[in-house]
Design a protein around this motif. Sequence first.
Motif, mmCIF file in Angstrom:
data_model
loop_
_atom_site.group_PDB
_atom_site.id
_atom_site.type_symbol
_atom_site.label_atom_id
_atom_site.label_comp_id
_atom_site.label_asym_id
_atom_site.label_seq_id
_atom_site.Cartn_x
_atom_site.Cartn_y
_atom_site.Cartn_z
ATOM 1 N N ALA A 46 23.668 50.087 -0.386
ATOM 2 C CA ALA A 46 23.735 48.733 -0.938
ATOM 3 C C ALA A 46 25.181 48.235 -0.990
ATOM 4 O O ALA A 46 25.468 47.080 -0.641
ATOM 5 C CB ALA A 46 23.120 48.712 -2.337
ATOM 6 N N LEU A 47 26.099 49.111 -1.381
ATOM 7 C CA LEU A 47 27.499 48.722 -1.462
ATOM 8 C C LEU A 47 28.048 48.332 -0.091
ATOM 9 O O LEU A 47 28.784 47.348 0.040
ATOM 10 C CB LEU A 47 28.313 49.873 -2.054
ATOM 11 C CG LEU A 47 29.804 49.622 -2.264
ATOM 12 C CD1 LEU A 47 30.018 48.520 -3.287
ATOM 13 C CD2 LEU A 47 30.504 50.905 -2.692
ATOM 14 N N ILE A 48 27.665 49.079 0.944
ATOM 15 C CA ILE A 48 28.128 48.765 2.302
ATOM 16 C C ILE A 48 27.616 47.388 2.728
ATOM 17 O O ILE A 48 28.344 46.590 3.333
ATOM 18 C CB ILE A 48 27.682 49.856 3.278
ATOM 19 C CG1 ILE A 48 28.416 51.170 2.957
ATOM 20 C CG2 ILE A 48 27.941 49.443 4.718
ATOM 21 C CD1 ILE A 48 27.916 52.349 3.764
ATOM 22 N N ARG A 49 26.380 47.085 2.394
ATOM 23 C CA ARG A 49 25.840 45.768 2.746
ATOM 24 C C ARG A 49 26.551 44.662 1.976
ATOM 25 O O ARG A 49 26.810 43.584 2.515
ATOM 26 C CB ARG A 49 24.335 45.733 2.485
ATOM 27 C CG ARG A 49 23.525 46.565 3.484
ATOM 28 C CD ARG A 49 22.043 46.304 3.384
ATOM 29 N NE ARG A 49 21.473 46.777 2.128
ATOM 30 C CZ ARG A 49 21.184 46.001 1.093
ATOM 31 N NH1 ARG A 49 21.418 44.698 1.165
ATOM 32 N NH2 ARG A 49 20.682 46.516 -0.012
ATOM 33 N N TRP A 50 26.889 44.932 0.715
ATOM 34 C CA TRP A 50 27.612 43.909 -0.060
ATOM 35 C C TRP A 50 28.988 43.639 0.546
ATOM 36 O O TRP A 50 29.441 42.494 0.596
ATOM 37 C CB TRP A 50 27.784 44.363 -1.505
ATOM 38 C CG TRP A 50 26.499 44.579 -2.243
ATOM 39 C CD1 TRP A 50 25.243 44.206 -1.833
ATOM 40 C CD2 TRP A 50 26.339 45.220 -3.497
ATOM 41 N NE1 TRP A 50 24.308 44.581 -2.757
ATOM 42 C CE2 TRP A 50 24.949 45.200 -3.800
ATOM 43 C CE3 TRP A 50 27.204 45.809 -4.396
ATOM 44 C CZ2 TRP A 50 24.441 45.760 -4.972
ATOM 45 C CZ3 TRP A 50 26.706 46.359 -5.568
ATOM 46 C CH2 TRP A 50 25.344 46.330 -5.851
ATOM 47 N N LEU A 51 29.648 44.707 0.978
ATOM 48 C CA LEU A 51 30.963 44.532 1.586
ATOM 49 C C LEU A 51 30.883 43.741 2.885
ATOM 50 O O LEU A 51 31.879 43.159 3.325
ATOM 51 C CB LEU A 51 31.607 45.896 1.846
ATOM 52 C CG LEU A 51 31.968 46.713 0.588
ATOM 53 C CD1 LEU A 51 32.474 48.096 0.985
ATOM 54 C CD2 LEU A 51 33.010 45.986 -0.244
ATOM 55 N N SER A 52 29.701 43.721 3.491
ATOM 56 C CA SER A 52 29.504 42.952 4.725
ATOM 57 C C SER A 52 29.071 41.517 4.457
ATOM 58 O O SER A 52 28.812 40.771 5.399
ATOM 59 C CB SER A 52 28.463 43.652 5.606
ATOM 60 O OG SER A 52 28.884 44.962 5.938
ATOM 61 N N GLY A 53 28.951 41.155 3.188
ATOM 62 C CA GLY A 53 28.598 39.783 2.838
ATOM 63 C C GLY A 53 27.191 39.585 2.345
ATOM 64 O O GLY A 53 26.830 38.473 1.954
ATOM 65 N N ALA A 54 26.357 40.645 2.340
ATOM 66 C CA ALA A 54 24.986 40.511 1.846
ATOM 67 C C ALA A 54 24.994 40.414 0.322
ATOM 68 O O ALA A 54 25.961 40.785 -0.352
ATOM 69 C CB ALA A 54 24.149 41.699 2.306
#
Length: 532
Positions: A46-54
């Motif tokens: 989830a954190l990786i997706r947030w860092l990508s703008g999700a």
Amino acid sequence: MASRSPLPPGLGVEIDRSVRLADEGHLLLGGCPPRAVRLAPAQVSALIRWLSGAVPAGADEGLLARDLIRAGLAHPRPLPLPPGRTAEVAVVGQAGPAALETTLGLLAASHPELRPVVVGATGACAWTARRHGARVVPGPPGGAQARAVALGACSAEFVALVEAGARPTAGWLDTALGHFADPGVAAVVPRALTDRPRTPGPLGRAVAAVAAHGAGPDRGADPGALLPWGHGTPGQARPGAFGDQGSDDPLRPVPVLVVRRSVADLDPELGPAAELDLLWRLAGAGWSVRYEPRSRVRMPPTTDMGDYLRACFTSGAIAGPLARRHGGRAAGPEVSWPGAAALALAASGRPGAALAVGALGGAAVATAVCGREGAPLAEAVRLTGLDLVRTAGAGARAARAGWWPAAVAAVVAGTVARGRRGAGARRSSRSRRGARIAAVSGAALVLPHLAAWRRGRGVALAGPVTWTVLGAAGDAARSLGAWRGMAGALSAAPLVLRPVAVAAGAAPWAPAPEGAGAAAVRESVPALVSRH
């Protein structure tokens, strides 16, 4: 309002700039005081997706996002929200028809559908306001009373209070309103940048540069929660130390504010301290008050020496009335107990012992961070080093803002004692100690200004000597204002550092539940214990 509910849909998340990721993203290191948070595999994804703008998806991710925000390790990233009929803009302040023309013209260009409210305009200012279609409301021309009148004259859910003369940039209101998608947000403070001066004189340009840094409204480039005195609360921890301009000064003015009208009970009797009092009361009641640097408004520069010194005096004077309501016994910078002991030793002329105590305290924190969650030693040392630097900066700021007379007296006394010759052994020992106190006091008074000049030398319109002299003059005015305000409020709380305990295993926010989608967020030491 401090409830553990998921972050509402549509709000993104950004990790604080001071946070480092280790162990392939499973470990987050940051916060103030330093802490380590270990994430489960699903949370890392989830954190990786947030860092990508999700944006967070589902309740589990929403809870994780809320927990990281409350821990000071992350910040909400709002989507722009057009004002529509939910917001009104009120312009207050006495800056003249030309300044009012600038503000209303930019407001009309960015949001032509809004009809601003202008408080206290008369004569040419009233004519200018009506020419732009604004609604003129009788009242005082500026100050806290004008803001209170503006809040009473508006009926929308959200009200933006703007100083006359401000130059809102494109998207400033939409970005600020995006935070209100979270029902727990009560107010948003946009970033107020100072325009470059147009005066041809070198002194005016130098004053403008120093005033913008030391007494201006800019709180820096990093988002965060606006907390009373900058102290952490049970519902909101502080972000990590990064040394950004303005981020460590809780008394900076608030020329622009977007607030939820239903909770905006501004007290005009506090004068220049009214806005901070309102925001701190909201934060103390559990509401979230966000500082949003992506919402930007430009303010006119201060080029007059008298105006600069008056601004510094006012910044110090509001500490007394605020301490009477929010100070308790200690309203100074928040530091750890080892940090407070180190500062006391340094002030008493024992810099070696101060370094030893600070190093021992830092070693204990680094060992605790490494021990439970297996944080890399280098990252733990980096975190504790930054925390020690922040503690030293907090002590220097306290010396300049409140203890300036005592620090100057120590420098003078130490210099005089050092110049005496032919004394006995006992007197020589006292002279050496006095010289050390003078050196520490002088460093606290001068080095922060030199460091600030070096950081901003690309835009600083003054040399290091001029910058330091003007900064020291502002410190003297602010300290004089602080003592004047404390005398009127009968409170010395702004002079007193606030030591906080560091407790192993205590978390300032509840952990996320174990589940199929997310495992628990476990915070290792150190964490702030509840102080309220």
